[in-house]
Design an enzyme around this catalytic site. Structure first.
Site, mmCIF file in Angstrom:
data_model
loop_
_atom_site.group_PDB
_atom_site.id
_atom_site.type_symbol
_atom_site.label_atom_id
_atom_site.label_comp_id
_atom_site.label_asym_id
_atom_site.label_seq_id
_atom_site.Cartn_x
_atom_site.Cartn_y
_atom_site.Cartn_z
ATOM 1 N N GLY A 13 38.018 41.109 49.046
ATOM 2 C CA GLY A 13 36.990 42.092 49.397
ATOM 3 C C GLY A 13 35.603 41.498 49.409
ATOM 4 N N GLY A 16 32.063 43.273 50.165
ATOM 5 C CA GLY A 16 31.572 44.358 49.320
ATOM 6 C C GLY A 16 30.182 44.083 48.767
ATOM 7 N N ILE A 18 28.920 44.146 45.639
ATOM 8 C CA ILE A 18 28.898 43.208 44.509
ATOM 9 C C ILE A 18 29.382 41.829 44.947
ATOM 10 C CG2 ILE A 18 29.846 42.710 42.209
ATOM 11 C CD1 ILE A 18 30.201 45.790 41.877
ATOM 12 N N LYS A 43 34.185 42.119 60.982
ATOM 13 C CA LYS A 43 33.235 42.669 60.012
ATOM 14 C C LYS A 43 32.656 41.577 59.106
ATOM 15 C CE LYS A 43 35.281 47.295 59.864
ATOM 16 N NZ LYS A 43 36.034 48.278 59.058
ATOM 17 N N ILE A 65 45.654 45.225 51.566
ATOM 18 C CA ILE A 65 46.058 44.558 50.326
ATOM 19 C C ILE A 65 47.108 45.346 49.556
ATOM 20 C CG2 ILE A 65 43.810 43.431 50.102
ATOM 21 C CD1 ILE A 65 43.199 45.361 47.778
ATOM 22 N N LYS A 175 41.410 53.834 39.195
ATOM 23 C CA LYS A 175 40.704 52.684 38.631
ATOM 24 C C LYS A 175 41.329 52.274 37.299
ATOM 25 C CE LYS A 175 37.710 51.002 40.304
ATOM 26 N NZ LYS A 175 37.650 49.980 41.382
ATOM 27 N N SER A 220 25.921 54.049 46.043
ATOM 28 C CA SER A 220 24.938 54.135 44.957
ATOM 29 C C SER A 220 23.518 53.881 45.460
ATOM 30 C CB SER A 220 25.288 53.149 43.838
ATOM 31 O OG SER A 220 25.422 51.831 44.338
#
Length: 347
Positions: A13, A16, A18, A43, A65, A175, A220
């Site tokens: 990923g 992303g 982070i 992308k 995934i 999560k 966020s």
């Protein structure tokens, strides 16, 4: 350090919020090569460009995934060259029709797929870091109780039955089960490499690259952008409240276990800094040149004691392990705003 000695980090990923900060830091150090998995190579083209076509950066396309054995072919190809794995990819869709199928299964299966492939094929692996979440720590039933304390040993107690009740419950459960899958497999397979989980609260801060600030931001950071677009004197509702942490600190927390595997093995890094709310964000934005007096002010400082109104978040052990000062949320917000304003001026 010569090129032959550079260690290889596999980041799932990699596009992303982070993960881009992580990849940028690793490559800037000139000590690492990075292989990044993406769902779609098109992308990833902007990231390749932002990294100046760095020869130490390679893209690996894995469309889903969560598919059985999703990482096997990739790790058969790269396996022996991989020194570290950072599993930052987190399958998630807001268009939920089936919580089990759309949220829980992908999260659990994605974690299981990459960890089993790592065990089988990454024979020289030294450390595995998984991006988890505060969602795997918090018990929502008591999150509003100021006498409660959450720390690195806390776990979300929700059962599968709880998770199936709503998309929000399904997300927090997904999560939790994703991280638990990693820890369970590490023990069951008796792996010979270190394992660390990074559990951030809401992640704020600037994008890794200015060009990323031209489009819709991650969820966020959209809180910040939307409040930047308010008008002076406008009434602003209270909105979402909680705790936040800076993306650059979260990225650093992923990298440090690669430098000292033994120190960080079997650790959960609880990444939290201080409370946030619409008012706290506005208080910070109104210190930014170009915004002060131009946007809503709300009721300045009314949320200065917000942290006393919900459960305490104690990450003393994490801060001791990491050994660096966390970035104040005010700086995270201000840096985000300054980047957005800079990019807008250049357009």
């Amino acid at each position: 350090m010569t090129e032959s000695k550079k260690q290889t980090v596999y980041i799932s990923g990699v596009t992303g919020f982070i993960a881009q900060h992580i990849a940028k830091s690793l490559l800037e150090s000139k000590n690492f090569k990075v292989i990044g998995s993406v769902r779609d190579s098109a992308k990833a083209s902007s990231l390749v460009s932002n990294l100046n076509n760095n020869p130490d950066f390679e893209i690996d396309v894995i469309e889903n995934i969560a598919e059985p054995n999703a990482f096997d072919e990739s790790f058969k190809k790269y396996g022996k060259s991989i020194d570290f794995i950072l599993h930052t990819a987190s399958p998630f869709t807001f268009n939920i029709s089936d919580v089990q199928k759309d949220l829980i299964d992908p999260a659990k299966n994605g974690s299981e797929n990459i960890f089993k492939a790592a065990h089988l094929y990454a024979t020289n692996l030294k450390h595995f870091v998984v991006t988890s979440s505060f969602a795997a720590i918090v018990d929502r039933k008591i999150a509003g109780d100021p006498s409660t304390i959450f720390n690195e040993k806390s776990w979300n107690p929700n059962t599968l039955e709880d998770g199936l009740k709503s998309p929000a419950s399904g997300y927090t459960y997904s999560k939790t089960v994703a991280e638990q899958t990693i820890w369970s497999l590490a023990e069951k397979l008796n792996v010979g490499f270190g394992v660390t989980a990074v559990n951030p609260v809401l992640v704020l801060g600037p994008q890794a690259f200015d060009s990323n600030a031209t489009k819709t931001l991650n969820t966020s950071c959209e809180f910040v952008r939307k409040l930047m677009q308010t008008k002076f004197g406008e009434n602003i509702p209270d909105g979402l409240t909680g705790a936040a942490v800076d993306v650059r600190d979260v990225a650093k927390a992923h990298i440090m276990p690669l430098l000292d595997s033994q120190k960080f093995d079997k650790k959960r890094l609880f990444m939290t800094e201080s409370p946030f709310s619409n008012q706290i964000i506005l208080d910070s934005l109104n210190k930014v040149t170009g915004l002060q007096g131009q946007i809503a002010a709300g009721t300045p400082h009314k949320d200065d004691n917000l942290g006393n109104t919900f459960a305490k978040q104690d990450n003393t052990e994490t801060k001791k392990l990491l050994g660096f000062e966390f970035t104040p949320v005010e700086k995270s917000v201000m840096d985000t705003a300054v980047q957005i304003l800079k990019v807008q001026k250049e357009l």
